[in-house]
Design a protein around this motif. Structure first.
Motif, PDB file in Angstrom:
ATOM      1  N   TYR A   1       0.486  -1.131   0.244  1.00 18.40           N
ATOM      2  CA  TYR A   1      -0.293   0.061  -0.018  1.00 18.40           C
ATOM      3  C   TYR A   1       0.621   1.179  -0.019  1.00 18.40           C
ATOM      4  CZ  TYR A   1      -4.744  -2.457   0.846  1.00 18.40           C
ATOM      5  OH  TYR A   1      -5.762  -3.387   0.205  1.00 18.40           O
ATOM      6  N   SER A   2       1.673   1.114   0.487  1.00 21.93           N
ATOM      7  CA  SER A   2       2.961   2.425   0.785  1.00 21.93           C
ATOM      8  C   SER A   2       3.283   2.238  -0.798  1.00 21.93           C
ATOM      9  CB  SER A   2       3.859   2.852   2.049  1.00 21.93           C
ATOM     10  OG  SER A   2       5.027   1.784   1.857  1.00 21.93           O
TER      11      SER A   2
ATOM     12  N   ASP B   1      -5.225   3.621  -3.721  1.00 17.77           N
ATOM     13  CA  ASP B   1      -6.767   3.978  -4.000  1.00 17.77           C
ATOM     14  C   ASP B   1      -7.917   3.392  -4.792  1.00 17.77           C
ATOM     15  OD1 ASP B   1      -5.425   6.405  -3.175  1.00 17.77           O
ATOM     16  OD2 ASP B   1      -5.017   6.914  -5.130  1.00 17.77           O
TER      17      ASP B   1
ATOM     18  N   ARG C   1       0.473   4.222  -4.462  1.00 12.83           N
ATOM     19  CA  ARG C   1      -0.646   4.495  -4.538  1.00 12.83           C
ATOM     20  C   ARG C   1      -1.784   4.367  -4.979  1.00 12.83           C
ATOM     21  NH1 ARG C   1      -1.962   8.587  -0.252  1.00 12.83           N
ATOM     22  NH2 ARG C   1      -4.644   8.752  -0.571  1.00 12.83           N
TER      23      ARG C   1
END
Length: 109
Positions: A55-56, A63, A59
């Motif tokens: 996730y980091s 989203d 993006r």
């Protein structure tokens, strides 16, 4: 099917879900069905690290899962969907309460 209330609240806010559960969990099925997060076995700490790292570093994936989460909450937890089911489940208790009030009001047993 029951989920932790924090899950429904997080989904309603549009948060991506990391479902740390057992393999047969209904939460895992929900997350996978709506593509609103990722599943990690609850014993897999390294898997959690990977999920957070993904996730980091990605993006668009985060989203995407966030945008899908709100829709999943609306589909699964809406009043329109769940109120009829709740009324059906509560009907026997409501019938008994009505019977009890009626019997007390007219003095019968």
């Amino acid at each position: 099917v029951m989920f932790p209330s924090k899950t429904a609240a997080a989904m309603a806010c549009g948060a991506a879900i990391i479902a740390m559960t057992g393999a047969g969990s209904p939460l895992r099925s929900l997350v996978e069905r709506y593509d609103c997060g990722v599943w990690v076995d609850y014993r897999d700490v390294d898997g959690l690290v990977v999920a957070l790292s993904n996730y980091s570093q990605n993006r668009p994936l985060l989203d995407h899962h966030k945008s899908r989460s709100r829709g999943a909450a609306e589909a699964e937890f809406s009043k329109e969907r769940n109120l009829p089911r709740m009324m059906e489940l509560l009907a026997p208790a409501n019938d008994r309460a009505l019977w009890t009030r009626t019997c007390r009001a007219d003095g019968s047993s």
